[in-house]
Structures are given as C-alpha cells and as structure tokens.
Design an enzyme around this catalytic site. Structure first.
Site, mmCIF file in Angstrom:
data_model
loop_
_atom_site.group_PDB
_atom_site.id
_atom_site.type_symbol
_atom_site.label_atom_id
_atom_site.label_comp_id
_atom_site.label_asym_id
_atom_site.label_seq_id
_atom_site.Cartn_x
_atom_site.Cartn_y
_atom_site.Cartn_z
ATOM 1 N N GLU A 1 -0.472 -9.358 -0.875
ATOM 2 C CA GLU A 1 -1.923 -9.610 -0.814
ATOM 3 C C GLU A 1 -2.532 -9.627 -2.217
ATOM 4 O OE1 GLU A 1 -2.050 -6.459 2.112
ATOM 5 O OE2 GLU A 1 -3.209 -7.739 3.447
ATOM 6 N N GLY B 1 0.529 -5.020 0.712
ATOM 7 C CA GLY B 1 -0.527 -5.091 -0.304
ATOM 8 C C GLY B 1 -0.080 -5.774 -1.583
ATOM 9 N N ALA C 1 0.866 -1.176 0.000
ATOM 10 C CA ALA C 1 0.000 0.000 0.000
ATOM 11 C C ALA C 1 0.901 1.225 0.000
ATOM 12 C CB ALA C 1 -0.875 -0.024 1.242
ATOM 13 N N GLU D 1 3.652 -5.307 7.726
ATOM 14 C CA GLU D 1 2.776 -4.319 8.381
ATOM 15 C C GLU D 1 3.076 -4.115 9.849
ATOM 16 O OE1 GLU D 1 1.801 -6.572 6.216
ATOM 17 O OE2 GLU D 1 0.433 -5.661 4.765
HETATM 18 N N1 DAK Z 1 4.615 3.330 -0.458
HETATM 19 C C1 DAK Z 1 5.065 4.515 -0.944
HETATM 20 N N2 DAK Z 1 6.260 4.667 -1.511
HETATM 21 C C2 DAK Z 1 7.078 3.612 -1.567
HETATM 22 C C3 DAK Z 1 6.696 2.345 -1.074
HETATM 23 C C4 DAK Z 1 5.390 2.225 -0.497
HETATM 24 N N3 DAK Z 1 4.895 1.055 -0.012
HETATM 25 N N4 DAK Z 1 7.695 1.474 -1.257
HETATM 26 C C5 DAK Z 1 8.680 2.171 -1.857
HETATM 27 N N5 DAK Z 1 8.309 3.448 -2.048
HETATM 28 C C6 DAK Z 1 9.085 4.521 -2.651
HETATM 29 C C7 DAK Z 1 10.195 4.974 -1.704
HETATM 30 O O1 DAK Z 1 9.687 5.915 -0.777
HETATM 31 C C8 DAK Z 1 11.162 5.603 -2.683
HETATM 32 O O2 DAK Z 1 10.682 6.873 -3.057
HETATM 33 P P1 DAK Z 1 11.708 8.146 -3.217
HETATM 34 O O3 DAK Z 1 12.376 8.260 -1.917
HETATM 35 O O4 DAK Z 1 12.638 7.722 -4.329
HETATM 36 O O5 DAK Z 1 10.804 9.277 -3.571
HETATM 37 C C9 DAK Z 1 11.047 4.709 -3.915
HETATM 38 O O6 DAK Z 1 9.778 4.024 -3.778
HETATM 39 C C10 DAK Z 1 12.140 3.659 -3.977
HETATM 40 O O7 DAK Z 1 12.159 2.959 -2.741
HETATM 41 P P2 DAK Z 1 13.486 2.766 -1.874
HETATM 42 O O8 DAK Z 1 14.447 3.905 -2.082
HETATM 43 O O9 DAK Z 1 13.067 2.487 -0.483
HETATM 44 O O10 DAK Z 1 14.093 1.474 -2.555
HETATM 45 P P3 DAK Z 1 15.004 0.347 -1.868
HETATM 46 O O11 DAK Z 1 15.475 -0.508 -2.987
HETATM 47 O O12 DAK Z 1 16.017 0.951 -0.947
HETATM 48 O O13 DAK Z 1 13.995 -0.510 -0.965
HETATM 49 C C11 DAK Z 1 11.939 -1.692 -0.478
HETATM 50 C C12 DAK Z 1 12.941 -1.235 -1.573
HETATM 51 C C13 DAK Z 1 10.708 -2.300 -1.195
HETATM 52 C C14 DAK Z 1 12.566 -2.750 0.412
HETATM 53 C C15 DAK Z 1 11.529 -0.452 0.375
HETATM 54 O O14 DAK Z 1 11.106 0.601 -0.531
HETATM 55 C C16 DAK Z 1 10.435 -0.735 1.330
HETATM 56 O O15 DAK Z 1 10.625 -1.297 2.381
HETATM 57 N N6 DAK Z 1 9.226 -0.258 0.959
HETATM 58 C C17 DAK Z 1 8.072 -0.353 1.842
HETATM 59 C C18 DAK Z 1 7.581 -1.771 1.864
HETATM 60 C C19 DAK Z 1 6.445 -1.907 2.803
HETATM 61 O O16 DAK Z 1 6.533 -1.764 4.024
HETATM 62 N N7 DAK Z 1 5.338 -2.236 2.194
HETATM 63 C C20 DAK Z 1 4.169 -2.575 2.937
HETATM 64 C C21 DAK Z 1 3.342 -1.411 3.137
HETATM 65 S S1 DAK Z 1 2.115 -1.823 4.298
HETATM 66 C C22 DAK Z 1 -4.890 -0.445 5.152
HETATM 67 C C23 DAK Z 1 -5.036 -1.639 4.552
HETATM 68 C C24 DAK Z 1 -3.949 -2.320 4.096
HETATM 69 C C25 DAK Z 1 -2.695 -1.798 4.246
HETATM 70 C C26 DAK Z 1 -2.559 -0.602 4.835
HETATM 71 C C27 DAK Z 1 -3.619 0.091 5.271
HETATM 72 N N8 DAK Z 1 -5.989 0.300 5.598
HETATM 73 C C28 DAK Z 1 -6.981 -0.286 6.337
HETATM 74 C C29 DAK Z 1 -5.887 1.693 5.494
HETATM 75 C C30 DAK Z 1 -1.557 -2.449 3.723
HETATM 76 C C31 DAK Z 1 -0.358 -2.025 4.089
HETATM 77 C C32 DAK Z 1 0.833 -2.316 3.391
HETATM 78 O O17 DAK Z 1 0.902 -2.770 2.278
#
Ligand code: DAK
Length: 259
Positions: free
Chosen positions: A114, A111, A66, A134
């Site tokens: 998922e 997400g 997400a 998460e």
């Molecule tokens: N969201 C927004 N931007 C993201 C992103 C994300 N999930 N993942 C990566 N980016 C962006 C980074 O901010 C960065 O942007 P800039 O700084 O260049 O502007 C760009 O993509 C490149 O990322 P990195 O520089 O971090 O790249 P790396 O190779 O160093 O790392 C990585 C890649 C995938 C390991 C890292 O980006 C990372 O950890 N990303 C986050 C992964 C994560 O935690 N994903 C899960 C999100 S939680 C809900 C229902 C469901 C959910 C939430 C709420 N509600 C009820 C409201 C679900 C939640 C999730 O999915």
C-alpha cells in the site's frame, strides 16, 4: 531532523528515504510512520528538494506490512485510529506536489504494498515480492490497498490478489502493470536515481501540474478532468521556464531551467 526508524539523505535535488527497522523487516509501527510523516514534511517544505525515492533497508524487505505485533490486540476503536493515521500519511504522498517513487527492494506486503502504491510509480528489484495477505490474518487492507490496487492494475486481477492473498514476484508485477521496471538488485537504486535525475531536471511547475492533473483527474469523470487539464496547461504559460523551454527548442540548444 533526526530519525530513529529511517534514513534520510539528500543527493542533488532528490531525497532518499530508507525505511529502516530491520528487526521487523521494516514493518510499519507508529514510530516508523511518525518518522515517515516527518520526512514527508521535510520534502514538502524544502524548495531545494524536487523529488524523492522511498526504499527499504537491507536486501530482504521494502516494508513487510503493518506491524502485526502492534495491532494483534487492537479493539475496533484502536484499529480505526491507527488506520486513519497511516491512511493520512499515505494520502500525503499523493498530495505532495513533487514526484515520489518507490524502489521496492524485497517484500512489499500489506501496508508495504500500500505504501509503494501511494507513490507516483514503482521500480522493483528482481527479488521483490508484492501482495496483500490481509485475508490470511482475518482482516482486509486498511491503508488504501482495496482502492489503489484496482486503480493500478485491472480490477479482476486486483480482486484475485486481494481475495486470495497470493503474492506476486517482480516479473508478474511488471506484467500486470504494478511496477514500471524490474532491475537487478544492485541496479535498483542507481536506476531509480537515474530516472529521478531526469525527472527533477524538468521545471518544477511542469512536474507539479502533471502530478496534480493525473491524481485529481483520476478521481473525476473524463470531461471534468480534461477541463482541469486545460486550466493547468494554461497556467504553465505564466512561468518563465515555459518561455525558456520553447525558446531553447527554437534556438536548437538545451534549455536552462530556473526552477
Ligand atoms: N509485523 C511485525 N513483525 C514482522 C512483520 C510484520 N508485518 N513481518 C516480519 N516481522 C518480523 C518477524 O516477526 C520476525 O521477527 P523475530 O521473530 O525475528 O523477532 C522478523 O520480522 C523476520 O521475519 P521472519 O522470520 O518471518 O522472516 P522470513 O524471511 O521467514 O519471512 C515474510 C519473511 C515477510 C514472508 C514474513 O515475515 C511475513 O509473512 N511477514 C508478515 C507479512 C504480512 O502478513 N504482512 C501484512 C501485514 S497486514 C489496519 C489497517 C491496515 C492494516 C492493518 C490494520 N487497521 C485498520 C488497524 C494492514 C495490515 C497489513 O499490512
């Protein structure tokens, strides 16, 4: 239809959806979710399309979850609206009575994992990484992850992954049954197209009833599910392609299916 955040191509009877928001590693904001929803409508509504592959643009990411920048300041009410929207789209992937596979080319986190779990099955590139991180963000999965993961892998493994937020690489994903095949990066899309070509060569009603039988059957008890199977297999005998399939077998020739 025009899409801003994904690419939509049709080759033969198979649609290829490429999630395409490279600046955020294809993370799911409202705009890309809306595009995905429209692409699913196109797949559901077009009789020429018999199946689909979902993948991510670039070599690094399938979908990195997400969009954290979008949801960081959500109130509980706003988060509920967002979650319900995404859940309904992911549920549609299961509800569409055509096979939809995921070709996971890189990060499938939160997400993203998922999304691929809502698909009928998954192939992974050797570089793919899966996880539900998460808990590290102070939330829990909200797009079906806490329900679909334990249905795909054993519940203990699912809970270990959900509770720790630990990522798994492609080889481990294969071992735990999260994906059915691991390919070299360059082979992922060709191999995905190959299996989908085999699948869409089968009669449309057989594909439809197989998917419906598994999905609905998994949600009910065994004997009700076997009852559903009985109704669906009986219905198969009302299709011309069933007659052709069996006639062709008896005449020792390839079947010429119409649907
Ligand atoms: N969201 C927004 N931007 C993201 C992103 C994300 N999930 N993942 C990566 N980016 C962006 C980074 O901010 C960065 O942007 P800039 O700084 O260049 O502007 C760009 O993509 C490149 O990322 P990195 O520089 O971090 O790249 P790396 O190779 O160093 O790392 C990585 C890649 C995938 C390991 C890292 O980006 C990372 O950890 N990303 C986050 C992964 C994560 O935690 N994903 C899960 C999100 S939680 C809900 C229902 C469901 C959910 C939430 C709420 N509600 C009820 C409201 C679900 C939640 C999730 O999915």
């Amino acid at each position: 239809m025009a899409y801003e955040n994904l690419l939509f191509e049709v080759e033969g009877k198979v649609a290829l959806i490429t999630m395409n928001r490279p600046k955020a590693l294809n993370a799911l904001n409202n705009a890309i979710l809306a595009d995905l929803n429209n692409a699913l409508s196109e797949i559901a509504g077009n009789d020429q399309i018999k199946g689909a592959i979902i993948t991510g643009a670039g070599e690094k990411s399938f979908v990195a979850g997400a969009d954290i920048s979008q949801m960081a300041t959500y109130t509980p009410d706003e988060s509920r609206v967002y979650m319900a929207y995404a859940q309904q789209i992911f549920n549609r992937i299961e509800a569409i009575e055509k096979p939809i596979m995921a070709a996971v080319n890189g990060y499938a986190l939160g997400g993203g994992n998922e999304l691929c779990m809502a698909c009928d099955f998954r192939y992974a590139s050797e570089t793919a990484v899966f996880g539900q991180p998460e808990v590290s963000l102070g939330i829990m999965p909200g797009f079906g992850g806490s329900q679909r993961l334990p249905r795909l892998v054993n519940p203990g493994i699912a809970k270990e992954l959900l509770l720790s937020g630990r990522n798994v690489k492609a080889d481990e994903a294969l071992k735990i049954g999260l994906v059915s095949k691991v390919c070299a990066p360059a082979d992922l899309i060709p191999e995905s197209k190959k299996i989908m070509a085999t699948i869409v060569s089968k009669p449309a009603h057989s594909l439809r009833y197989c998917k419906v039988s598994v999905n609905r059957g998994m949600d009910t008890d065994l004997y009700k599910a076997i009852g559903l199977e009985l109704e669906l297999i009986s219905l198969c005998f009302s299709y011309e392609d069933q007659k052709e399939g069996m006639k062709a077998f008896l005449e020792k020739r390839p079947a010429q299916f119409k649907s």
